[in-house]
Motif scaffolding. Structure first.
Motif, mmCIF file in Angstrom:
data_model
loop_
_atom_site.group_PDB
_atom_site.id
_atom_site.type_symbol
_atom_site.label_atom_id
_atom_site.label_comp_id
_atom_site.label_asym_id
_atom_site.label_seq_id
_atom_site.Cartn_x
_atom_site.Cartn_y
_atom_site.Cartn_z
ATOM 1 N N UNK A 5 0.832 -1.242 0.142
ATOM 2 C CA UNK A 5 -0.073 -0.011 -0.023
ATOM 3 C C UNK A 5 0.924 1.190 -0.088
ATOM 4 N N UNK A 6 1.978 1.107 0.927
ATOM 5 C CA UNK A 6 2.595 2.167 0.994
ATOM 6 C C UNK A 6 3.511 2.769 -0.532
ATOM 7 N N UNK A 7 4.026 1.418 -1.065
ATOM 8 C CA UNK A 7 4.640 1.618 -2.465
ATOM 9 C C UNK A 7 3.685 2.381 -3.359
ATOM 10 N N UNK A 8 2.332 1.767 -3.293
ATOM 11 C CA UNK A 8 1.334 2.195 -4.461
ATOM 12 C C UNK A 8 1.048 3.802 -4.066
ATOM 13 N N UNK A 91 -8.055 -0.194 -2.095
ATOM 14 C CA UNK A 91 -9.107 -0.954 -0.963
ATOM 15 C C UNK A 91 -9.256 -2.209 -1.375
ATOM 16 N N UNK A 92 -9.440 -2.131 -2.830
ATOM 17 C CA UNK A 92 -9.952 -3.434 -3.331
ATOM 18 C C UNK A 92 -9.093 -3.920 -4.551
ATOM 19 N N UNK A 93 -9.202 -3.440 -5.805
ATOM 20 C CA UNK A 93 -8.236 -3.729 -6.806
ATOM 21 C C UNK A 93 -8.459 -2.594 -7.964
ATOM 22 N N UNK A 94 -7.582 -2.835 -8.981
ATOM 23 C CA UNK A 94 -7.663 -1.795 -10.138
ATOM 24 C C UNK A 94 -8.898 -1.728 -10.796
ATOM 25 N N UNK A 95 -9.524 -3.003 -10.778
ATOM 26 C CA UNK A 95 -10.975 -3.063 -11.639
ATOM 27 C C UNK A 95 -12.102 -2.125 -10.662
ATOM 28 N N UNK A 96 -11.929 -2.361 -9.520
ATOM 29 C CA UNK A 96 -13.018 -1.510 -8.644
ATOM 30 C C UNK A 96 -12.685 0.067 -8.509
ATOM 31 N N UNK A 97 -11.570 0.032 -8.664
ATOM 32 C CA UNK A 97 -11.173 1.584 -8.821
ATOM 33 C C UNK A 97 -11.542 2.054 -10.131
ATOM 34 N N UNK A 98 -11.423 1.438 -11.451
ATOM 35 C CA UNK A 98 -11.632 1.789 -12.528
ATOM 36 C C UNK A 98 -13.384 2.165 -12.641
ATOM 37 N N UNK A 99 -14.116 1.064 -12.189
ATOM 38 C CA UNK A 99 -15.412 0.999 -12.350
ATOM 39 C C UNK A 99 -15.998 2.385 -11.376
ATOM 40 N N UNK A 100 -15.573 2.475 -10.258
ATOM 41 C CA UNK A 100 -16.040 3.694 -9.543
ATOM 42 C C UNK A 100 -15.752 4.797 -10.155
ATOM 43 N N UNK A 101 -14.517 4.862 -10.706
ATOM 44 C CA UNK A 101 -14.143 6.237 -11.599
ATOM 45 C C UNK A 101 -15.092 6.701 -12.584
ATOM 46 N N UNK A 102 -15.415 5.443 -13.438
ATOM 47 C CA UNK A 102 -16.095 5.281 -14.754
ATOM 48 C C UNK A 102 -17.586 5.948 -14.267
ATOM 49 N N UNK A 103 -18.111 5.293 -13.310
ATOM 50 C CA UNK A 103 -19.480 5.689 -12.805
ATOM 51 C C UNK A 103 -19.670 7.361 -12.339
ATOM 52 N N UNK A 104 -18.476 7.759 -11.724
ATOM 53 C CA UNK A 104 -18.401 8.918 -11.214
ATOM 54 C C UNK A 104 -18.323 9.983 -12.263
ATOM 55 N N UNK A 398 -14.215 0.825 3.992
ATOM 56 C CA UNK A 398 -13.778 0.901 5.342
ATOM 57 C C UNK A 398 -14.478 -0.462 5.903
ATOM 58 N N UNK A 399 -15.361 -1.308 5.287
ATOM 59 C CA UNK A 399 -16.136 -2.398 5.779
ATOM 60 C C UNK A 399 -15.422 -3.590 5.069
ATOM 61 N N UNK A 400 -15.022 -3.462 3.753
ATOM 62 C CA UNK A 400 -14.487 -4.710 3.329
ATOM 63 C C UNK A 400 -13.277 -4.590 2.537
ATOM 64 N N UNK A 401 -12.617 -3.452 2.560
ATOM 65 C CA UNK A 401 -11.462 -3.115 1.682
ATOM 66 C C UNK A 401 -10.184 -3.941 2.511
ATOM 67 N N UNK A 402 -9.149 -3.595 1.705
ATOM 68 C CA UNK A 402 -7.951 -4.216 2.305
ATOM 69 C C UNK A 402 -7.702 -3.947 3.868
ATOM 70 N N UNK A 403 -7.134 -5.099 4.189
ATOM 71 C CA UNK A 403 -6.940 -5.083 5.845
ATOM 72 C C UNK A 403 -6.183 -3.484 6.324
#
Length: 475
Positions: A5-8, A91-104, A398-403
């Motif tokens: 996470x820190x590297x990303x 928090x999840x993965x690149x696909x989740x990030x892309x789809x969230x950004x796509x909808x926004x 914050x419910x199901x994302x990365x530990x």
């Protein structure tokens, strides 16, 4: 996982070093107020009568406060350019990030394309009945849309060193209008034109539970939403980890009072009379000042101030929607063309041109034929589903994302996120299943669902193509 996470995060911060950072706390607070507060919702809420306060408080408790808390938490943990795109990705993965950004991004494109129509309508209101033809003129709407997109695109290219002043002016314009609206009943009491005024009178709703839930979700995701958008500009903020959260804390009570007291003012003067849902604020100003000889002029000034707010708010959408393709380009999910910065202003010039051209084509095309207009209206209705998806994913982090992200989330924040996620799902349901009068609710809902699924399938296909190209380059 923490090291990954820190590297990303470090990779995004390195990319952001080339961006200018003109935004301070004062700018962020005003942008929050500008982006969240609209003028139509006080009219919609006033139709609820004295029960409006009950609905506002319920929406504040179950959506507004959870939204603010989650945005503050994530902005503090990951103050990165791209905001919610980065949060969902890490928090999840690149696909989740892309789809969230796509909808926004789809939501913003729709708002920008509608900007010309709203601006034309407001100008016609301000100029008087002789100019009522303007919103019905396809040429007039197209011309104003072109001027609006071109002007905002040029401002966006110049960067937030200029754009923030447009945003600040728009926020001040809205504060002046709402200040006048909120003070109007007090003036009416002083002049004896109102017999009583109880702005915080709490009454329980008398409508059906189904209808109540629908209104509740609309006030939440429709009116009290938007804190996450400013975080997209974290890489262009001087102290994002500190100031984005502070801007939410400072702006949130101001915004809530503007909505609640503004609705009370509309209700005080309009009562059971028909409410102009397009322009409830000018309507209230005209009624409250009708005994003054310059009432019409004051109302026109109010409309022009709200037009300034509309233009400024659209500018925020243009800015954010040009940054999302830029950060996706950083991750090679979109061509690097989207990430190319202007040599002088350090803004994503190609992304801005793409957004401006696309929205202008959509805005002008929607004025041409009935079939295209119907398609545009479907996308506009589906925009509520797009935003519902964005918010569900926001609360899921914050419910199901990365530990590594969940680990610092206190139990009260997780409960709040659970409430917000529930409201988001309800909002999606009530958009797809309308309780308003439509010719065929089943067909209407099927069309909205089809638009949403198709739009996200396109987003998934774009992601898959980008991922395949990236793997080919690596191999």
């Amino acid at each position: 996982m923490i090291k990954d996470l820190e590297r990303a995060e470090q990779n995004v911060e390195t990319r952001s070093e080339s961006l200018r950072k003109p935004l301070g706390l004062f700018d962020l607070v005003l942008t929050q107020i500008l982006f969240v507060v609209g003028s139509t919702w006080v009219g919609a809420a006033a139709k609820l009568g004295q029960a409006h306060l009950f609905f506002w408080l319920l929406a504040i408790l179950l959506f507004y406060i959870p939204q603010a808390a989650v945005v503050i938490y994530l902005a503090n943990r990951m103050p990165l350019e791209g905001g919610i795109y980065q949060w969902a990705k890490l928090g999840f993965n690149e696909f989740a990030g892309f789809i969230v950004a796509w909808n926004l991004w789809l939501l913003s494109i729709t708002v920008i394309a509608l900007g010309g129509m709203f601006t034309t309508t407001n100008i016609s209101y301000a100029l008087g009945s002789d100019f009522a033809w303007m919103p019905n003129s396809k040429w007039c709407v197209s011309l104003i849309s072109t001027a609006l997109v071109a002007g905002l695109g040029w401002t966006c290219v110049r960067g937030l060193s200029l754009g923030k002043w447009l945003h600040n002016v728009g926020a001040f314009a809205m504060l002046v209008v709402y200040g006048a609206l909120i003070c109007l009943p007090l003036l009416g009491l002083a002049r004896g034109e109102l017999k009583n005024y109880q702005p915080l009178q709490l009454a329980l709703p008398t409508m059906s539970i189904f209808y109540c839930l629908n209104i509740f979700t609309k006030l939440g995701i429709g009116a009290l939403s938007g804190f996450e958008y400013v975080a997209i500009l974290a890489g262009e903020t001087r102290a994002p980890a500190r100031d984005i959260g502070r801007s939410v804390i400072i702006a949130s009570p101001v915004i809530a009072l503007m909505f609640i007291l503004g609705t009370s003012s509309v209700l005080a003067f309009i009562g059971n009379s028909p409410i102009d849902l397009i322009g409830p604020v000018p309507q209230t100003l005209r009624l409250g000042l009708h005994t003054f000889p310059i009432a019409g002029a004051i109302a026109s000034i109010g409309i022009l101030l709200m037009t300034t707010r509309t233009i400024s708010s659209t500018s925020v959408h243009v800015t954010g929607s040009s940054r999302l393709p830029m950060v996706a380009g950083w991750d090679q999910l979109l061509p690097a063309w989207f990430s190319r910065l202007h040599p002088r202003y350090r803004t994503p010039i190609n992304s801005i041109i793409f957004v401006g051209t696309l929205t202008l084509v959509i805005a002008i095309s929607s004025q041409i034929g009935a079939g295209i207009q119907e398609a545009f209206q479907l996308v506009d209705n589906a925009a509520n589903v797009f935003y519902g998806i964005v918010y569900f994913m926001l609360f899921a982090i914050p419910l199901f994302g990365a530990a590594a992200i969940r680990s610092g989330a206190p139990i009260w924040l997780r409960i709040a996120a659970l409430c917000g996620a529930g409201v988001s799902l309800l909002a999606i349901f009530f958009t797809v299943y309308p309780i308003i009068d439509v010719p065929n609710p089943l067909i209407f809902g099927a069309k909205i669902a089809a638009v949403t699924v198709t739009a996200n399938a396109i987003g998934a296909a774009i992601f898959a193509i980008g991922e395949r190209k990236r793997r080919a380059v690596v191999s």
